[in-house]
Structure formats: C-alpha cells, structure tokens
Scaffold this active site. Structure first.
Site, PDB file in Angstrom:
ATOM      1  N   THR A   1      34.069  13.286 -14.765  1.00 11.96           N
ATOM      2  CA  THR A   1      33.515  13.763 -16.028  1.00 11.96           C
ATOM      3  C   THR A   1      32.732  12.632 -16.672  1.00 11.96           C
ATOM      4  OG1 THR A   1      35.454  15.180 -16.332  1.00 11.96           O
ATOM      5  CG2 THR A   1      34.122  14.755 -18.281  1.00 11.96           C
TER       6      THR A   1
ATOM      7  N   GLY B   1      30.561  29.036 -19.243  1.00 13.09           N
ATOM      8  CA  GLY B   1      30.511  27.759 -18.555  1.00 13.09           C
ATOM      9  C   GLY B   1      31.168  27.924 -17.209  1.00 13.09           C
TER      10      GLY B   1
ATOM     11  N   LYS C   1      25.803  23.118 -17.538  1.00 15.45           N
ATOM     12  CA  LYS C   1      26.821  24.026 -17.013  1.00 15.45           C
ATOM     13  C   LYS C   1      27.198  25.124 -17.994  1.00 15.45           C
ATOM     14  CE  LYS C   1      28.329  20.020 -14.532  1.00 15.45           C
ATOM     15  NZ  LYS C   1      29.208  18.891 -14.567  1.00 15.45           N
TER      16      LYS C   1
ATOM     17  N   SER D   1      37.554  19.548 -13.504  1.00 16.53           N
ATOM     18  CA  SER D   1      38.292  18.341 -13.143  1.00 16.53           C
ATOM     19  C   SER D   1      38.988  17.678 -14.317  1.00 16.53           C
ATOM     20  CB  SER D   1      37.344  17.329 -12.484  1.00 16.53           C
ATOM     21  OG  SER D   1      36.740  17.899 -11.360  1.00 16.53           O
TER      22      SER D   1
ATOM     23  N   CYS E   1      38.823  10.940 -16.916  1.00 18.07           N
ATOM     24  CA  CYS E   1      38.550  11.604 -15.634  1.00 18.07           C
ATOM     25  C   CYS E   1      37.296  11.018 -14.983  1.00 18.07           C
ATOM     26  CB  CYS E   1      38.370  13.103 -15.863  1.00 18.07           C
ATOM     27  SG  CYS E   1      37.938  14.015 -14.370  1.00 18.07           S
TER      28      CYS E   1
ATOM     29  N   THR F   1      32.502  18.626 -13.264  1.00 16.63           N
ATOM     30  CA  THR F   1      32.596  19.480 -14.424  1.00 16.63           C
ATOM     31  C   THR F   1      33.875  19.394 -15.217  1.00 16.63           C
ATOM     32  OG1 THR F   1      31.239  21.100 -13.308  1.00 16.63           O
ATOM     33  CG2 THR F   1      32.303  21.832 -15.278  1.00 16.63           C
TER      34      THR F   1
END
Length: 180
Positions: A169, A52, A40, A131, A166, A8
């Site tokens: 992601t 979220g 989410k 993240s 990331c 996420t």
C-alpha cells in the site's frame, strides 16, 4: 511459476451523512512496485454509487461491467444489484474463476462483494478490502469513534496509516465522495 500480484487497499466510510471511498495507487508484482498512481475507485450510476476493487485488474473490470449492468437492470437498486452480482459470480462457470473483491458504497450503505457469494453489509458502514484493508479498517474505526474528521478525511488518514504498515500500500490516495 506465476508471480502473485498484490495490490490495493480500498476503504469506504459513511459518516455524518457523507459517503467516501478511497484507494491507494500501488500495484505490485512479486517484490517489485509496478505502478504508483493506479486509480481503483469508480463512480457509477451518475455518481450515486462508488465502487473500489482489489485483486486482478482485468477481473475487477469484468465485475465492474457486470455490476453496472445489474444497476441498470434493477433501476439503481444497489441492494438487489450486489446480491444478484454475487449470485452470478458464484454460479457462472466463467465468472467463478475471477479473482477480485469489490467494495460498494452508496449514499447510505456499504458492501463487500466476493466471488464466494458473500455480500457483507457491516453495521458500522465501514468497509475495507485488499492487502492493507484490515490496517485501514482499524484506523478508520478509531477515527470515526474518537475524532471530528469528515468521512473524506477519515478515509485519507486511515489509508495513510495503512501505507505506513503494509508494504503493498502506498500514500498516493484517491478519494471520491457522495453527499446528500
């Protein structure tokens, strides 16, 4: 040993009278991508509040349910509802063990709510969790400052930037908006 679930990136922005909240779709277990299109972001209070989550999905859904109860209890007062949720989350023996973060966006306010009792309302109305949250937050701050993009476009572009940096992601982005 239990594998840590990492997932996420959620980003919220209020810009030019429009509130937007978006998240990527990736869920990762250990070094494996388990899902690409997870949703989410949720609309609450007849679409007047966007929420979220990052962290454990089961924990987040428990918190979403509690937050909805608080919104009902306090007649849609988002400020009071996030504070009361944070108080319960920190003091309740069961809730205290939940591992998640919530990003809450209303028409004119943004909040990050945590299990340590934090209720953060940033001055610039830009929030990020998860993240890749800090990557998306940085990108969004620059896009607000130096572009003419809409709130929705800023969220999409900033999350796309986070997905390029990331590993937890992805670029399967969902965005919801609230307009005045």
């Amino acid at each position: 040993m239990a594998q840590k679930i990492r997932s996420t990136t959620v980003l919220g922005v209020i810009h030019k009278g429009v509130a937007a909240l978006g998240g990527d779709g990736q869920v990762t277990l250990g070094n494996t991508v388990m899902k690409h299109n997870s949703m989410k972001i949720r609309k609450l209070l007849d679409g007047k509040v966007l929420v979220g989550f990052a962290g454990s999905a089961a924990d987040a859904f428990t918190l979403l349910g509690r937050f909805e109860e608080k919104l009902d209890q306090y007649r849609g007062n988002v400020d009071r509802s996030v504070v009361e949720l944070a108080k319960d989350w920190r003091t309740d023996k069961y809730l205290r063990k939940l591992e998640a973060l919530l990003a809450v966006v209303s028409q004119d306010k943004t909040f990050v709510v945590s299990g340590t009792g934090d209720v953060i309302e940033p001055d610039d109305k830009i929030i990020a969790i998860g993240s890749g949250g800090m990557f998306a937050l940085s990108a969004a701050k620059m896009l607000v400052k130096y572009s003419n993009l809409t709130a929705e476009e800023i969220v999409k572009e900033a999350l796309k930037t986070a997905s390029e940096i990331c590993i937890y992601t992805n670029d399967k982005i969902n965005v919801e908006t609230i307009e005045k």
